[in-house]
Design a protein around this motif. Sequence first.
Motif, PDB file in Angstrom:
ATOM      1  N   PRO A  69      64.478   2.961  -8.139  1.00 39.74           N
ATOM      2  CA  PRO A  69      63.667   3.781  -9.037  1.00 39.74           C
ATOM      3  C   PRO A  69      63.582   3.226 -10.461  1.00 39.74           C
ATOM      4  CG  PRO A  69      65.420   5.083  -8.024  1.00 39.74           C
ATOM      5  CD  PRO A  69      65.565   3.690  -7.551  1.00 39.74           C
ATOM      6  N   MET A  70      64.648   2.565 -10.930  1.00 39.27           N
ATOM      7  CA  MET A  70      64.624   2.014 -12.280  1.00 39.27           C
ATOM      8  C   MET A  70      63.609   0.887 -12.389  1.00 39.27           C
ATOM      9  SD  MET A  70      65.496   2.250 -15.220  1.00 39.27           S
ATOM     10  CE  MET A  70      66.605   2.012 -16.532  1.00 39.27           C
ATOM     11  N   PHE A  71      63.545   0.031 -11.367  1.00 44.00           N
ATOM     12  CA  PHE A  71      62.556  -1.052 -11.380  1.00 44.00           C
ATOM     13  C   PHE A  71      61.147  -0.498 -11.304  1.00 44.00           C
ATOM     14  CE2 PHE A  71      66.040  -3.881  -9.595  1.00 44.00           C
ATOM     15  CZ  PHE A  71      66.246  -4.542 -10.801  1.00 44.00           C
ATOM     16  N   ALA A  72      60.982   0.579 -10.570  1.00 37.51           N
ATOM     17  CA  ALA A  72      59.659   1.207 -10.471  1.00 37.51           C
ATOM     18  C   ALA A  72      59.225   1.719 -11.845  1.00 37.51           C
ATOM     19  CB  ALA A  72      59.688   2.344  -9.453  1.00 37.51           C
ATOM     20  N   PHE A  73      60.139   2.342 -12.561  1.00 33.49           N
ATOM     21  CA  PHE A  73      59.825   2.819 -13.907  1.00 33.49           C
ATOM     22  C   PHE A  73      59.490   1.652 -14.831  1.00 33.49           C
ATOM     23  CE2 PHE A  73      61.445   3.412 -18.233  1.00 33.49           C
ATOM     24  CZ  PHE A  73      60.493   4.322 -18.683  1.00 33.49           C
ATOM     25  N   LEU A  74      60.288   0.594 -14.780  1.00 23.38           N
ATOM     26  CA  LEU A  74      60.040  -0.575 -15.626  1.00 23.38           C
ATOM     27  C   LEU A  74      58.690  -1.209 -15.311  1.00 23.38           C
ATOM     28  CD1 LEU A  74      63.596  -2.212 -15.706  1.00 23.38           C
ATOM     29  CD2 LEU A  74      62.429  -0.969 -17.543  1.00 23.38           C
ATOM     30  N   LEU A  75      58.340  -1.255 -14.037  1.00 27.32           N
ATOM     31  CA  LEU A  75      57.034  -1.799 -13.645  1.00 27.32           C
ATOM     32  C   LEU A  75      55.905  -0.923 -14.182  1.00 27.32           C
ATOM     33  CD1 LEU A  75      55.329  -3.867 -12.161  1.00 27.32           C
ATOM     34  CD2 LEU A  75      55.655  -2.539 -10.064  1.00 27.32           C
ATOM     35  N   ALA A  76      56.078   0.380 -14.130  1.00 27.86           N
ATOM     36  CA  ALA A  76      55.060   1.296 -14.666  1.00 27.86           C
ATOM     37  C   ALA A  76      54.920   1.115 -16.173  1.00 27.86           C
ATOM     38  CB  ALA A  76      55.420   2.744 -14.329  1.00 27.86           C
TER      39      ALA A  76
END
Length: 131
Positions: free
Chosen positions: A25-32
Amino acid sequence: MEIIQIVGLGLVATVLILVIREQKPMFAFLLAAFTGIVIFLFMIGKIEAVISVLQQLAERSGIPSIYLKTVLKIIGIAYIAEFGAQIVRDAGQESVASKIEFAGKVLILVMAVPIIGVVIETVIGLLPAGS
């Protein structure tokens, strides 16, 4: 067709975010957040062009540059506050996002006070004496 590139980037990022969110989930947030920043940077050239045209119009019309600068700062505050609030919202922090929006509104009000004062003085000057 720049909008096609932007929408394409947004769609690709969305698919990647949906796939990554399950595992990291952290990588998903960073990608967003990264996608939002890339789109913002892509638009800076367009924003500069609009500001340039507005400055030329203000110069030709005789509007003091301080008013145009103030209005542009107000618009900038609105965009930055919205951008920041959306990133924070993506992280699931609705209460912090609403505080960012509130701070943006207060700063806009503070910036607008001098312009509101000039408008009121102009209206008062247009009223007939003795009214």
